[in-house]
Write a protein that holds these residues in place. Structure first.
Motif, PDB file in Angstrom:
ATOM      1  N   VAL A  32       6.684 -34.607 -42.971  1.00  0.00           N
ATOM      2  CA  VAL A  32       6.058 -35.544 -42.028  1.00  0.00           C
ATOM      3  C   VAL A  32       4.741 -36.077 -42.616  1.00  0.00           C
ATOM      4  N   SER A  33       3.960 -35.213 -43.247  1.00  0.00           N
ATOM      5  CA  SER A  33       2.690 -35.654 -43.853  1.00  0.00           C
ATOM      6  C   SER A  33       2.952 -36.672 -44.959  1.00  0.00           C
ATOM      7  N   ALA A  34       3.967 -36.383 -45.764  1.00  0.00           N
ATOM      8  CA  ALA A  34       4.289 -37.284 -46.876  1.00  0.00           C
ATOM      9  C   ALA A  34       4.716 -38.654 -46.349  1.00  0.00           C
ATOM     10  N   LEU A  35       5.537 -38.648 -45.307  1.00  0.00           N
ATOM     11  CA  LEU A  35       6.008 -39.929 -44.766  1.00  0.00           C
ATOM     12  C   LEU A  35       4.875 -40.688 -44.070  1.00  0.00           C
ATOM     13  N   ALA A  36       3.928 -39.940 -43.501  1.00  0.00           N
ATOM     14  CA  ALA A  36       2.786 -40.604 -42.854  1.00  0.00           C
ATOM     15  C   ALA A  36       1.948 -41.346 -43.889  1.00  0.00           C
ATOM     16  N   ALA A  37       1.868 -40.774 -45.087  1.00  0.00           N
ATOM     17  CA  ALA A  37       1.035 -41.402 -46.123  1.00  0.00           C
ATOM     18  C   ALA A  37       1.811 -42.414 -46.946  1.00  0.00           C
ATOM     19  N   GLY A  38       3.067 -42.085 -47.245  1.00  0.00           N
ATOM     20  CA  GLY A  38       3.830 -42.926 -48.174  1.00  0.00           C
ATOM     21  C   GLY A  38       4.719 -43.949 -47.513  1.00  0.00           C
ATOM     22  N   GLY A  39       4.801 -43.920 -46.177  1.00  0.00           N
ATOM     23  CA  GLY A  39       5.707 -44.837 -45.507  1.00  0.00           C
ATOM     24  C   GLY A  39       7.155 -44.483 -45.825  1.00  0.00           C
ATOM     25  N   ARG A  40       8.008 -45.485 -45.844  1.00  0.00           N
ATOM     26  CA  ARG A  40       9.422 -45.234 -46.144  1.00  0.00           C
ATOM     27  C   ARG A  40       9.546 -44.711 -47.580  1.00  0.00           C
ATOM     28  N   THR A  41      10.117 -43.530 -47.723  1.00  0.00           N
ATOM     29  CA  THR A  41      10.109 -42.840 -49.010  1.00  0.00           C
ATOM     30  C   THR A  41      11.516 -42.378 -49.373  1.00  0.00           C
ATOM     31  N   THR A  42      11.848 -42.493 -50.644  1.00  0.00           N
ATOM     32  CA  THR A  42      13.188 -42.102 -51.074  1.00  0.00           C
ATOM     33  C   THR A  42      13.337 -40.578 -51.057  1.00  0.00           C
ATOM     34  N   PHE A  43      14.590 -40.161 -50.959  1.00  0.00           N
ATOM     35  CA  PHE A  43      14.923 -38.726 -50.981  1.00  0.00           C
ATOM     36  C   PHE A  43      14.358 -38.082 -52.250  1.00  0.00           C
ATOM     37  N   ASN A  44      14.553 -38.743 -53.386  1.00  0.00           N
ATOM     38  CA  ASN A  44      14.105 -38.160 -54.659  1.00  0.00           C
ATOM     39  C   ASN A  44      12.585 -38.050 -54.752  1.00  0.00           C
ATOM     40  N   ASP A  45      11.881 -39.047 -54.231  1.00  0.00           N
ATOM     41  CA  ASP A  45      10.418 -38.976 -54.258  1.00  0.00           C
ATOM     42  C   ASP A  45       9.914 -37.837 -53.374  1.00  0.00           C
ATOM     43  N   LEU A  46      10.520 -37.714 -52.189  1.00  0.00           N
ATOM     44  CA  LEU A  46      10.108 -36.624 -51.290  1.00  0.00           C
ATOM     45  C   LEU A  46      10.359 -35.270 -51.957  1.00  0.00           C
ATOM     46  N   LYS A  47      11.504 -35.167 -52.601  1.00  0.00           N
ATOM     47  CA  LYS A  47      11.877 -33.918 -53.268  1.00  0.00           C
ATOM     48  C   LYS A  47      10.855 -33.574 -54.362  1.00  0.00           C
ATOM     49  N   ALA A  48      10.424 -34.618 -55.106  1.00  0.00           N
ATOM     50  CA  ALA A  48       9.467 -34.388 -56.196  1.00  0.00           C
ATOM     51  C   ALA A  48       8.083 -34.053 -55.660  1.00  0.00           C
ATOM     52  N   VAL A  49       7.652 -34.799 -54.653  1.00  0.00           N
ATOM     53  CA  VAL A  49       6.304 -34.581 -54.115  1.00  0.00           C
ATOM     54  C   VAL A  49       6.178 -33.186 -53.510  1.00  0.00           C
ATOM     55  N   LEU A  50       7.223 -32.760 -52.804  1.00  0.00           N
ATOM     56  CA  LEU A  50       7.143 -31.487 -52.092  1.00  0.00           C
ATOM     57  C   LEU A  50       7.728 -30.326 -52.896  1.00  0.00           C
ATOM     58  N   ASP A  51       8.272 -30.647 -54.080  1.00  0.00           N
ATOM     59  CA  ASP A  51       8.838 -29.619 -54.950  1.00  0.00           C
ATOM     60  C   ASP A  51       9.912 -28.818 -54.226  1.00  0.00           C
ATOM     61  N   LEU A  52      10.902 -29.538 -53.696  1.00  0.00           N
ATOM     62  CA  LEU A  52      11.969 -28.905 -52.928  1.00  0.00           C
ATOM     63  C   LEU A  52      13.307 -29.100 -53.631  1.00  0.00           C
TER      64      LEU A  52
END
Lengths: 220, 112
Positions: B31-51
């Motif tokens: 939720v924090s990542a989407l609040a800052a990055g807006g619409r975000t790809t699955f791969n970017d979220l995975k990389a940012v959050l290391d999941l």
């Protein structure tokens, strides 16, 4: 210090003040990391590359250093405007804040190298100009310091700025910076007449190639 | 929020009702990542959050079910793409969660 909330399905326990601080820090860091991660406009890079290719073709037709410098100065301004426009457009499309903490870091990482490029351009260009605004090497522009050094300097410094700023962004960005550094080093070693070709390959080719990769992999 | 009295007679910080959906590190990160990055790809979220793929999918699904996150699936040529965005309800939930955290800290520091 426990910095992870407990895994409970319902009625989660209230965190201690240290855990609450850790939560807030985690939120701040995640938001900052994400903002920079998604802010780089891939399509903007493609557009900047396209204008650079046109500028390289135009610059190569110039007979004087003045004309050549005018073309590349105009291209620098156009490229900056295009990059800014696409950055704003991407942020709006994704409903993302434009300049968060890390976004500012990206800009601040890029700026010193760009300012150094401007200062060096003025200094190098000054060697070609006499006290009466006459150009020392007007009859042989390929032999001037400007044409000999500036393409390599610009590519090197842009690469340095992008590589530094890219530390806060997707992996492709510092990779692009490194590619520019390599291109700049080669341009400095190559004959002066190849300057525009290196500019086209760097600011045109590299920018378009990495722009496409960023656009495809990172949402535009 | 209520104020508790401990056995020692000292006033303890009150316990806010934390949103159980958000009060989990991975979901809070999404939720924090989407609040800052807006619409975000699955791969970017995975990389940012290391999941891992599975971990991100499971937690994103829970956020979707809560109405906090919207999932957008589409094809880019022949490649399937997944992007996430924060809904208005998700943004409000994050703001409420932040308010609760700050209130808790304020109470501990004695300015609340």
């Amino acid at each position: 210090m426990r910095d992870r909330p407990a895994l409970r399905r319902a009625a989660p326990p209230a965190p201690s003040d240290q855990a609450a601080q850790a939560h807030l820090r985690f939120i701040r860091e995640t938001m900052a990391r994400t903002a920079a991660f998604t802010a780089v406009p891939g399509w903007g890079g493609v557009a900047m590359g396209a204008t650079a290719l046109a500028a390289a073709a135009l610059a190569h037709q110039q007979a004087t250093v003045v004309g050549w410098m005018r073309v590349w100065t105009a291209e620098a301004l156009v490229g900056f405007a295009v990059g800014a426009f696409f950055t704003v457009a991407k942020a709006r499309r994704h409903r993302a804040p434009l300049l968060s903490g890390q976004g500012r870091k990206f800009l601040l990482g890029l700026l010193p190298a760009l300012l150094a490029a401007v200062a060096l351009t003025v200094a190098v260009y000054g060697y070609d100009v006499g006290a009466t605004d006459e150009y020392f090497a007007r009859q042989n522009p390929a032999a001037t310091a400007s044409l000999r050094l500036l393409p390599g300097l610009w590519l090197l410094l842009y690469g340095a700025g992008v590589a530094a700023a890219g530390m806060f962004s997707v992996r492709l960005v510092p990779m692009m910076g490194s590619a520019f550094l390599l291109m700049g080093a080669l341009a400095l070693l190559a004959p002066a007449a190849w300057g525009d070709a290196f500019m086209a390959a760097g600011f045109g080719g590299l920018q378009i190639a990495f722009g496409l990769l960023i656009a495809r992999q990172h949402g535009g | 929020m209520a104020t508790r009295i401990t056995r020692t007679g000292r006033t303890a910080p009150s316990i806010p009702d934390f949103d159980p959906v958000l009060h989990q590190r991975v979901r809070l990160g999404i939720v924090s990542a989407l609040a800052a990055g807006g619409r975000t790809t699955f791969n970017d979220l995975k990389a940012v959050l290391d999941l891992t793929d599975g971990n991100l999918s499971v937690h994103a699904r829970k956020l979707e079910e809560a109405g906090y996150v919207a999932c957008h699936k589409f094809f880019d040529g022949r490649t399937p793409r997944t992007e996430y965005s924060l809904t208005d309800a998700g943004r409000r939930a994050l703001e409420r969660y932040l308010d609760q955290m700050e209130a808790l800290l304020g109470q501990v520091r004695g300015d609340g």
